[in-house]
Design an enzyme around this catalytic site. Structure first.
Site, short mmCIF file in Angstrom:
data_model
loop_
_atom_site.label_atom_id
_atom_site.label_comp_id
_atom_site.label_asym_id
_atom_site.label_seq_id
_atom_site.Cartn_x
_atom_site.Cartn_y
_atom_site.Cartn_z
CE LYS A 146 -0.47 0.73 3.74
NZ LYS A 146 0.38 0.40 5.29
CD GLU A 182 -9.86 -6.55 -3.58
OE1 GLU A 182 -10.75 -6.63 -4.78
OE2 GLU A 182 -9.96 -5.66 -2.13
CE LYS A 184 -4.09 -0.52 5.32
NZ LYS A 184 -4.84 -1.11 6.22
#
Lengths: 434, 434
Positions: free
Chosen positions: A102, A126, A202
């Site tokens: 991330k 994902e 995120k």
């Protein structure tokens, strides 16, 4: 289909386990056998608790680049380097990449997408947001018929675990952090989790996907949970609220409001009731209304489940189509960002004050001069046990006001010598329309 | 990409609205413009509140079959015929089909899948289960790395709305049904919703996809909400439970337990707190743990959102890959069904009894002889207002026992002339492991 894996830590060994345990089922779902051919690790001798006997184990990605049977690499290590160089080399060698990194996507996602697009390659990610919760697939595929108007989410399981322990077990912040470390939810240095960095990265990734808008981290109101005390959780509970580290992006009057802050939520809401290390994501769109997902936002097998979804999607060809669709629709800076100072909410303010008659008047005067209207005040009769004598806690709930007004007021409050320690300032979440 | 639409009712006109309002965005997401070329309706003159000026409107699907520019048909009408014939003709003519017709898939899904597979065609049906909630995509794609162990769900929004109104507004069952009809949640004949037929068809479809097992409806324990009274909801609440029409499929000792029953759920659980017409689906898998989705299970735009997801998935080619994957993995009858009589749960039993001394002894004797152990009993001192004089309500919670034991006991209870009216028998849900 030949796979290679870079990194065989917690998530990587989870992926190996699924590949081995469910080989038959996965072959049918993927339409072809999935063969893990390479594992790249730092220490080839370390036992990882999984059987890697069928794989070539190395400390460098070169053997992957030399193996024409590998079409996709699972990139399961964190950090920026060598991740960026490795993924760049893999893409340039004609390999597609599935990553859970991330931080890398947050910092270099644009250039990696650009590069993959130019080379006709595919990037899947994902597992990079919210672990096992398929939020990326949701935004990229299930909600394509919608204009998304808001995302409200709990995206950092570590912070949520800490807040839950404090409230449910009466632990102090430090005790709860130690418990999170003991259970493996928090790193030795939990800074990235508790200061909101992880969650805001995120949120920014989700905001790019769902709102087609690139938001810079330093323009977002961001606040971690480090200064929340047990007493804040208890006072909030008495008032009918829970405090959660809430990530929010929403469209308001054509602009985008983005924030990551510990926030007071009405106790009966699903977000408020999300306990432990779980994540919770609520997405609103013009067609769907409100759609909510919750589940494990981290952890070995949940994250491995997300990686497996990418692997099967890739094997069937779906992932390639999704990435092409993403390239066609990604960041066109559809919205402008509402300046942080213009965010308008109700607030919870908590002070430790000298127990003197004029203190409340001073605070009320400063707030009033900054156009901040007080909704309710409570100063507790009993002092906190073990606290400095003559110091009481004071909680103020304001009516709706701006972040800018509060920041300006706070600069003046900081000068009052009757206030002690940290001044806590938390927004109250809007109630969703029913 | 040329589209045709069969049926332009609530959902169909919602789809037309999205196609028109979000044309730019959809074109980029789909990678090509989406052109609605045909609409097939029963009455070509009826105003549907949407602009159909660009479409050929007809009362038969022949114009679609004659138009080589149509690649996919949106089939948005209910019932078995002419739906089955129409979809069969469309598939045979080389058209792919997106349908929201759950009853058709329940009854003829196998033969339609078979036919589509033989012809190399694709069937999409995200909108057939749980409206806007992307549960089909979840099971078919996001959870492919998992062996699913249980599904617990609220799949019928009408029933849930009725139960919510009864509890929250103190309405009788009949009043709440009338309210649901007034708001358009329930049909003039609400039988399919309230007797559980709708929910059990959805559950069977999900069970085929998630557990690879075909279950016949008449072998499932199925019970609607028609006999639930306000007093049951109130007594359950006093005991700390909510009653929801719960659809459950789970693997236990290698067999599949499937049931659709009003069920007592601990009041703090997300399932229990699902109010109004919402749906809620909780899926457990070996990797993911527990993943939960909730949102609008019906309604014009939410269902249209699911149809749009299928359209874009189809336009990008993802839907075709998913359908191929489905054909490779569908029903292999992986599990055997646990006989209904062997389902083992705790139960809530409610009777109206003559207020006489030996009644409880008679009931306890019958239960005991069928190996049903009583956990708690409450007989209310005050009789229900307006109720027959001398009739009290008696609630028994049992320890864990089988559905078979209860059915056998119930046959004997039916013979007691001291029991009046319907005997209510509802299971208590197992608490999920935390």
């Amino acid at each position: 289909m030949g796979l290679a894996m870079i990194g065989c830590g917690t998530v990587g060994s989870g992926v190996v386990r699924i590949l081995q345990q469910s080989a038959d089922l996965l072959t049918r779902r993927a339409g072809q056998p999935l063969q893990l051919r390479h594992v790249v690790v730092r220490d080839v001798n370390k036992d990882r608790g999984v059987d890697l006997s069928g794989c070539q184990i190395s400390t460098d990605i070169q053997p992957i680049l030399d193996d024409p049977a590998v079409s996709v690499a699972l990139h399961l290590v964190g950090g920026i380097e060598p991740a960026l160089s490795d993924i760049t080399r893999l893409l340039k060698s004609g390999r597609d990449v599935i990553t859970a990194n991330k931080a890398l996507l947050y910092e270099h996602g644009d250039e990696l997408f650009e590069l993959a697009g130019q080379l006709g390659r595919t990037l899947c990610f994902e597992a990079a947001v919210a672990g096992g919760i398929p939020i990326i697939s949701m935004v990229n595929s299930s909600l394509t018929g919608n204009r998304i108007s808001s995302i409200e989410a709990i995206l950092n399981g570590t912070s949520n675990f800490i807040l839950t322990r404090m409230l449910n077990e009466g632990q102090s912040y430090n005790e709860a952090v130690a418990e999170a470390q003991h259970r493996g939810y928090a790193e030795a240095d939990p800074a990235m989790d508790v200061d909101g960095t992880d969650a805001v990265q995120k949120l920014i990734l989700l905001t790019r996907l769902a709102f087609g808008t690139n938001v810079e981290m330093d323009r977002i109101v961001r606040q971690g949970i480090e200064h929340i005390e047990l007493l804040d959780l208890l006072v909030a509970e008495e008032l009918g609220y829970r405090i959660k580290l809430l990530a929010t992006t929403r469209v308001k009057d054509g602009s985008l409001e983005v924030s990551l802050q510990p926030t007071l939520l009405k106790a009966h809401r699903g977000l408020a009731m999300t306990d432990g290390a779980d994540n919770y994501i609520s997405v609103s769109g013009d067609a769907i209304g409100r759609l909510t997902l919750s589940g494990a936002g981290a952890g070995q097998m949940a994250t491995a489940s997300a990686v497996m979804a990418d692997i099967v999607d890739y094997a069937t060809g779906r992932a390639q189509q999704t990435f092409q669709s993403l390239l066609r629709t990604r960041c066109n800076d559809r919205y402008s960002l509402l300046p942080a100072d213009d965010l308008t909410r109700r607030y919870y303010l908590r002070f430790r004050v000298s127990d003197q008659p004029h203190v409340l008047a001073d605070i009320a005067d400063i707030l009033g001069r900054h156009d901040i209207s007080i909704s309710s005040v409570r100063q507790d009769e009993t002092r906190e046990s073990g606290d400095r004598s003559g110091v009481a806690r004071l909680v103020v709930l304001t009516h709706s006001t701006t972040e800018g007004n509060l920041r300006a007021a706070d600069l003046e409050l900081a000068k009052l010598d009757t206030l002690h320690g940290t001044r806590i300032r938390l927004p109250l979440a809007d109630e969703p329309a029913t």
